[in-house]
Design a protein around this motif. Structure first.
Motif, PDB file in Angstrom:
ATOM      1  N   GLU A 126       0.828  -1.208   0.000  1.00  0.00           N
ATOM      2  CA  GLU A 126       0.000   0.000   0.000  1.00  0.00           C
ATOM      3  C   GLU A 126       0.862   1.258   0.000  1.00  0.00           C
ATOM      4  O   GLU A 126       1.892   1.334   0.674  1.00  0.00           O
ATOM      5  N   PHE A 157      -3.354   1.425  -3.824  1.00  0.00           N
ATOM      6  CA  PHE A 157      -4.394   0.713  -3.088  1.00  0.00           C
ATOM      7  C   PHE A 157      -5.383   1.704  -2.454  1.00  0.00           C
ATOM      8  O   PHE A 157      -5.923   1.453  -1.386  1.00  0.00           O
ATOM      9  N   LYS A 202      -8.956   0.734  -1.101  1.00  0.00           N
ATOM     10  CA  LYS A 202      -9.230  -0.692  -1.263  1.00  0.00           C
ATOM     11  C   LYS A 202      -9.368  -1.400   0.083  1.00  0.00           C
ATOM     12  O   LYS A 202     -10.040  -2.416   0.187  1.00  0.00           O
ATOM     13  N   ALA A 237     -10.582  -5.436  -3.248  1.00  0.00           N
ATOM     14  CA  ALA A 237      -9.134  -5.543  -3.048  1.00  0.00           C
ATOM     15  C   ALA A 237      -8.543  -6.664  -3.888  1.00  0.00           C
ATOM     16  O   ALA A 237      -7.461  -6.523  -4.471  1.00  0.00           O
TER      17      ALA A 237
END
Length: 882
Positions: free
Chosen positions: A407, A414, A417, A452
């Motif tokens: 991340e 991300f 997510k 995700a």
């Protein structure tokens, strides 16, 4: 597991006699001081297994590993595993071999203690064993493992001993070997658990106390006394660094601490990504890393979001002395990445995670896994540490934020997510702990959410380690009555991708500001406004300064309600009026028109007739708060250090009359920047123009051919029920997936990806991720607002997928859209459960040939000039390109 099989042997007759042979499924753990002792017995075991025709597999760890060199091992299969590639890939390699050979296999592992050279963690060593031992047991195979005695904590050795079927302590004393079976499952004899002396091929109980004491007294293995609290490998490294640092402070220069200690700490707690390490090692020194270690729960890495926050703060304070005064101090805690894997293993969820490394298994059992995560249990030691952390925060609100390994890294944001959860942190101690652990479970479960998983798949990350660390931060803000919130929150970009006026310099950066919690800055709210600020022209708003300015200001603010113990949306007018401590003059201006209207109606004007425009905050005079100068400098310094545009999240609060800024997040901005494109031809016939607008255009400028337009008709869509609007969204998802190799322009009413179907089309981002461009037609009533989504998670998704964002305002000068023409020429799409007539379609597809024989649809979009045009041309016409 059945009766003793005489054919199964350790390769050492004396040991076979003591153990009564081996049983299919046995995992034998050797505890030794020197690896040569283990290798001697492991080679004998391998040779005997080869002789009886078993499939023998020897697993080596690291670049220095090599196959055993001994006669009789010609048919042994050697596997060198690279521990630096990450835990998931490592264990996949082992389990693939076990699955392939099952009960016919004999598996010999080099010393497990060596795994900590790259994993820096007893916890991950235990996780590996706790996953591998049952795998061998279930298939009826045999396995040898070893540990170096006194290197690991009891938290590692106890679960390994409890899970193993056979545990042997091996000693070499005065030239002789001694073996001590401390655990033998399903077998027993009166002398089995005594210390035994090795004599040739024989093994004999040591019956003399003096001999037993001589062997054992100098190297006690019982984990009692101070041995019971032996630190694990991770903490041993930190303690060693602490001693070196103290020695340096007592009489030597700090630079005398060896570079390898600094490097090892960085790889233990910060990252194993070379690009991240190159940046971080310049700004986080050994004492900084020790401060981080003192705030860690569990072992492992602290994850991308935590690293970004820490290194950004270090950069600013080292580069600009002013930031040492105006930045709020951070006192965050970190739940490290090993805790997540251990949680999955402890709660029986690991195998779902492992299957998700293959695309065909991506969503298999994911829902069930999320449910098990939400109801799983934590080990007592982790709970005790969380209790101590909560005691530190008292009843101050905190936020638990995802901080996975991938991340907020270079190339992968991300954004949105994974979950972040506010803990208002009110009530009894037990309730606050339950709320906190529930927040941890919620974020862990979000690592297996469909969104995700789709993101990881689309970014080619399924085979990468994606451990979930957590960042626990004090919520930045001030208490006003029963509400707690920051006076200002927002997102900052060091490069402004939305140049809505010629005076705007994209290199100066931009802000997206809100009053209250930053959730309204990072989450797209389709029924409310934020303030977009170009840092070189802060008072020039995209909305202008006409009579509708009051309408285009923030209406609601997210706040923590301390009485209700939850996040609440509060009307801005109410929040500005509820407490004298709110810096109303800085945040808002008098709305003179509204005051005049109130007087005409016979009402007394109040603070509610102010507009939340941040007017005073944005002023750049000498007596002002210097907020714009500070934010512009902050973004410039960070971009220079990162050698890349950056994206930050921040808050600002008035404290004792001064503005204090809290930098809560920093990550690389994935935007590629503006490029020059040639304008479209000047002689395009009016009837061939499908869409034309003077912005907004956000994304990479381009001039390209469009294979098809997919259009959702506003008039037909507006007649549908909410349920039918979801059906339209799912149909679009399937349609776009079918054409995912084509360049598609997606046009529809209101907001794409909204969570409120009355304000747009509720597609999931994964359903539209393959399109070339999206266009939002602001023609779905008065509820949807034309607020550009810069800085939101939705914006980051568009940037990462290189999707162009366009908007059309039907009643604004300069905007043209041939929607009726497209509907008349397009091909209607059937939607299951909705009756659609060809005369009034909901979804149509249009190709160039539908508009002109041999026609081709062309898209021109210039994000610097804020111009967009879509037209149809003969396919033979050359494309005006980059």
């Amino acid at each position: 597991m059945g009766q003793v099989d005489a054919r199964l042997s350790t390769g050492f007759p004396g040991l076979d006699g003591v153990l009564h042979g081996l049983i299919p499924g046995d995992n034998i753990v050797w505890q030794v001081r020197h690896l040569e002792l283990y290798e001697r017995y492991a080679v004998a075991f391998a040779r005997q297994a080869c002789e009886r025709g078993c499939s023998v597999h020897w697993f080596g760890f690291g670049a220095n590993s090599h196959p055993p060199q001994a006669p009789g091992l010609e048919h042994l299969h050697y596997h060198r595993l690279d521990t630096s590639q990450g835990f998931e890939q490592f264990i996949s390699g082992v389990h693939n071999v076990i699955d392939a050979h099952a009960g016919d296999g004999v598996y010999i592992f080099e010393c497990l203690s060596e795994l900590t050279a790259d994993w820096y963690s007893d916890a991950m060593l235990v996780n590996f064993y706790m996953l591998t031992c049952p795998a061998v047991y279930d298939v009826g195979g045999l396995a040898y493992f070893s540990l170096i005695r006194h290197r690991h904590s009891s938290a590692a050795t106890v679960p390994i001993r409890e899970t193993a079927q056979v545990v042997i302590d091996a000693y070499h004393h005065h030239g002789h070997d001694f073996l001590h079976p401390v655990k033998v499952q399903h077998r027993h004899s009166s002398t089995m658990h005594m210390l035994h002396a090795v004599d040739g091929d024989g093994l004999y109980p040591v019956t003399q106390s003096a001999v037993a004491a001589d062997v054992l007294a100098t190297m006690p293995s019982a984990e009692v006394g101070i041995s019971r609290n032996r630190p694990d490998v991770w903490h041993q490294v930190f303690h060693h660094a602490e001693r070196l640092l103290q020695a340096a402070r007592d009489g030597e220069e700090l630079e005398s601490i060896p570079d390898d200690v600094h490097h090892r700490l960085l790889r233990m707690v910060i990252s194993r990504d070379d690009r991240v390490l190159e940046l971080v090692r310049r700004y986080l020194q050994v004492d900084d890393l020790l401060d981080i270690g003192r705030r860690c729960i569990g072992t492992g890495l602290i994850g991308g979001k935590a690293v970004g926050m820490l290194v950004a703060r270090a950069i600013l304070q080292q580069k600009e002395p002013r930031f040492r005064d105006i930045l709020e101090h951070h006192d965050s805690f970190f739940i490290c990445s090993d805790v997540y894997y251990s949680y999955l293993v402890h709660n029986g969820i690991w195998w779902v995670r492992q299957r998700q490394r293959r695309a065909e298994n991506l969503f298999r059992d994911a829902k069930r896994a999320r449910q098990r995560i939400l109801t799983g249990s934590f080990p007592p030691d982790m709970i005790r540490q969380c209790e101590r952390m909560l005691a530190y925060f008292g009843q101050s609100p905190i936020i638990v934020r995802s901080s996975s390994l991938l991340e907020d890294n270079f190339g992968n944001a991300f954004a949105g997510k994974y979950e972040s959860v506010f803990c208002v942190n009110q009530g009894m101690r037990e309730q606050r702990l339950r709320d906190f652990l529930s927040a941890v479970r919620t974020i862990y479960a979000s690592a297996m959410s469909d969104e995700a998983l789709r993101y990881r798949h689309s970014r080619g990350l399924l085979d990468r380690d994606e451990q979930m660390a957590l960042l626990v931060q004090r919520v930045s803000g001030t208490m006003h009555g029963k509400h707690f919130y920051p006076h200002v929150a927002g997102v900052g970009l060091s490069y402004n991708p939305f140049v809505w006026h010629p005076s705007i310099d994209p290199h100066a950066g931009m802000l997206r500001l809100v009053f209250g919690l930053g959730t309204r800055a990072v989450d797209r709210r389709d029924d409310d406004y934020t303030r977009i600020v170009a840092l070189n022209a802060p008072t020039r708003s995209p909305g202008g300064s006409g009579p509708d300015t009051m309408v285009q200001t923030q209406r609601y603010a997210d706040m923590l309600d301390l009485a209700a113990n939850q996040v609440m949306a509060v009307p801005v007018a109410q929040a500005l009026a509820e407490d004298e401590g709110v810096p109303v003059q800085m945040l808002s201006s008098v709305d003179r028109d509204a005051r005049e209207r109130a007087r005409h109606r016979g009402r007394k004007p109040t603070v509610s007739v102010r507009r939340l425009d941040f007017h005073r905050l944005l002023q750049q005079d000498a007596d002002g708060p210097q907020f714009i100068d500070d934010m512009r400098r902050m973004l410039a310094v960070l971009q220079e250090a990162y050698a890349h545009p950056v994206d930050i999240e921040f808050t600002a609060n008035v404290v004792d009359g001064e503005l204090r800024i809290d930098l809560v997040q920093c990550r690389p901005l994935q935007f590629l920047g503006h490029v020059a494109v040639e304008p479209p031809p000047q002689d395009i016939a009016q009837e061939h123009i499908l869409l034309s607008a003077p912005g907004p255009v956000i994304g990479q400028s381009r001039c390209t051919e469009i294979d098809r337009i997919v259009l959702v008709d506003a008039s037909g869509y507006s007649q549908l029920s909410h349920r039918d609007r979801y059906a339209v969204a799912r149909r679009l998802g399937r349609l776009l997936q079918r054409h995912d190799q084509e360049r598609v322009l997606l046009i529809g009413p209101g907001r794409w990806g909204t969570t409120t179907p009355s304000l747009g089309v509720p597609v999931r981002f994964g359903e539209i991720a393959g399109v070339e461009a999206i266009c939002e037609v602001m023609d779905l009533g008065e509820g949807v607002v034309p607020d550009v989504s810069l800085g939101t998670h939705f914006f980051n998704d568009l940037v990462e997928e290189e999707i162009l964002y366009l908007a059309h305002h039907p009643h604004v000068a300069g905007h043209l859209f041939a929607g009726a023409h497209l509907l008349a020429r397009g091909r209607p799409e059937a939607i299951q459960g909705i009756e659609v007539s060809s005369a009034a379609p909901i979804i149509v597809q249009v190709r160039g040939a539908d508009l002109m024989p041999g026609g081709s649809i062309r898209l021109y979009a210039d994000s610097q000039a804020q111009q967009v045009q879509v037209w149809v041309a003969p396919a033979s016409t050359p494309l005006q390109g980059l």
